[in-house]
Scaffold this motif. Structure first.
Motif, PDB file in Angstrom:
ATOM      1  N   THR A 114       0.811  -1.226   0.000  1.00 24.48           N
ATOM      2  CA  THR A 114       0.000   0.000   0.000  1.00 24.48           C
ATOM      3  C   THR A 114       0.848   1.283   0.000  1.00 24.48           C
ATOM      4  O   THR A 114       0.296   2.380  -0.021  1.00 24.48           O
ATOM      5  CB  THR A 114      -0.938   0.034   1.224  1.00 24.48           C
ATOM      6  N   VAL A 115       2.157   1.146   0.015  1.00 27.79           N
ATOM      7  CA  VAL A 115       3.046   2.317   0.032  1.00 27.79           C
ATOM      8  C   VAL A 115       2.956   3.053  -1.299  1.00 27.79           C
ATOM      9  O   VAL A 115       2.927   2.428  -2.354  1.00 27.79           O
ATOM     10  CB  VAL A 115       4.497   1.877   0.321  1.00 27.79           C
ATOM     11  N   LYS A 116       2.910   4.389  -1.235  1.00 30.11           N
ATOM     12  CA  LYS A 116       2.889   5.221  -2.445  1.00 30.11           C
ATOM     13  C   LYS A 116       4.221   5.961  -2.531  1.00 30.11           C
ATOM     14  O   LYS A 116       4.565   6.730  -1.636  1.00 30.11           O
ATOM     15  CB  LYS A 116       1.741   6.221  -2.385  1.00 30.11           C
ATOM     16  N   LEU A 117       4.953   5.721  -3.637  1.00 30.12           N
ATOM     17  CA  LEU A 117       6.245   6.353  -3.846  1.00 30.12           C
ATOM     18  C   LEU A 117       6.167   7.342  -5.004  1.00 30.12           C
ATOM     19  O   LEU A 117       5.680   7.000  -6.079  1.00 30.12           O
ATOM     20  CB  LEU A 117       7.325   5.300  -4.159  1.00 30.12           C
ATOM     21  N   GLY A 118       6.666   8.561  -4.799  1.00 33.02           N
ATOM     22  CA  GLY A 118       6.723   9.549  -5.867  1.00 33.02           C
ATOM     23  C   GLY A 118       7.833   9.221  -6.858  1.00 33.02           C
ATOM     24  O   GLY A 118       8.563   8.235  -6.701  1.00 33.02           O
ATOM     25  N   GLU A 131       2.488  -0.103   6.046  1.00 36.79           N
ATOM     26  CA  GLU A 131       1.274   0.171   5.300  1.00 36.79           C
ATOM     27  C   GLU A 131       0.921   1.656   5.279  1.00 36.79           C
ATOM     28  O   GLU A 131       1.126   2.372   6.244  1.00 36.79           O
ATOM     29  CB  GLU A 131       0.092  -0.655   5.813  1.00 36.79           C
ATOM     30  N   ASN A 132       0.399   2.074   4.120  1.00 34.85           N
ATOM     31  CA  ASN A 132      -0.114   3.427   3.886  1.00 34.85           C
ATOM     32  C   ASN A 132       0.923   4.539   4.032  1.00 34.85           C
ATOM     33  O   ASN A 132       0.568   5.685   4.295  1.00 34.85           O
ATOM     34  CB  ASN A 132      -1.318   3.711   4.793  1.00 34.85           C
ATOM     35  N   SER A 134       3.420   7.253   2.512  1.00 35.71           N
ATOM     36  CA  SER A 134       3.496   8.039   1.279  1.00 35.71           C
ATOM     37  C   SER A 134       4.820   8.793   1.270  1.00 35.71           C
ATOM     38  O   SER A 134       5.149   9.474   2.240  1.00 35.71           O
ATOM     39  CB  SER A 134       2.323   9.023   1.230  1.00 35.71           C
ATOM     40  N   GLU A 137       8.219  13.011  -4.172  1.00 32.49           N
ATOM     41  CA  GLU A 137       9.187  12.965  -5.274  1.00 32.49           C
ATOM     42  C   GLU A 137      10.594  13.336  -4.834  1.00 32.49           C
ATOM     43  O   GLU A 137      10.782  14.246  -4.032  1.00 32.49           O
ATOM     44  CB  GLU A 137       8.774  13.944  -6.379  1.00 32.49           C
TER      45      GLU A 137
END
Length: 191
Positions: A114-118, A131-132, A134, A137
């Motif tokens: 669930t990790v969001k990477l720029g 988890e979760n 963010s 960039e």
């Protein structure tokens, strides 16, 4: 000023600053130094005429210089001509980002799905992103960093080795967190 990533050529630095380069434009800048401590690969600034002799002894270095009349003289140093050398040097120092010895995301990092990477994020070996999380960039995460659940990291940040952000910590843009720092934990007096 955009971030400056070392090493950088004098030519590229001139482009970033919108300033002309006189001398060896391909010379590589690897560090920032005071003028009297500068050596090969250093970037320094010159604003005090009493330090003129240091310009003669500096080879394969780059100097920020305002006085174009000095550029006309034969100097053994590459010069980037700027309006305010000291101020420009300080801006460069504030905007330096490190270049990691590895590229992208290490295969030895543990990253929850669930990790969001720029874009252009670098994650070092042994780092754990829960988890979760963010990550903005251009952020650089060194080895052995722990980011707990719901941590948010802004753009262009640096998290040095052994940083721990426990849970629900929010970090803004262009923040450096130094080695061993722990954020988001609660102190308990265990008497």
């Amino acid at each position: 000023m955009p971030s400056v990533q070392l090493p950088i050529t004098a030519e590229k630095l001139g482009q970033v600053l919108g300033a002309p380069v006189v001398g060896q434009s391909g010379i590589l800048i690897e560090r920032l130094s005071s003028l009297h401590e500068a050596r090969s690969g250093s970037l320094a600034f010159f604003s005090d005429p009493k330090l003129r002799t240091h310009l003669d002894s500096l080879e394969k270095g780059v100097v920020l210089l305002a006085n174009e009349s000095l550029v006309e003289q034969t100097l053994p140093v590459t010069v980037v001509v700027v309006k305010e050398p000291k101020k420009t040097f300080a801006e460069i120092a504030r905007n330096i980002t490190a270049r990691a010895p590895w590229n992208g995301i290490s295969k030895q990092a543990s990253i929850h799905p669930t990790v969001k990477l720029g874009k252009n994020v670098t994650v070092g070996p042994g780092s754990i992103l829960c988890e979760n999380v963010s990550v903005g960039e251009g952020t650089l995460i060194y080895p052995s960093v722990y980011l707990g659940p719901n941590v948010v990291i802004g753009d262009q940040c640096e998290l040095h080795p052994f940083v721990t952000l426990v849970s629900q910590v929010v970090v803004g843009n262009r923040v450096k967190i130094l080695s061993g720092s722990v954020l988001g934990s609660m102190y308990r007096d265990w008497e």
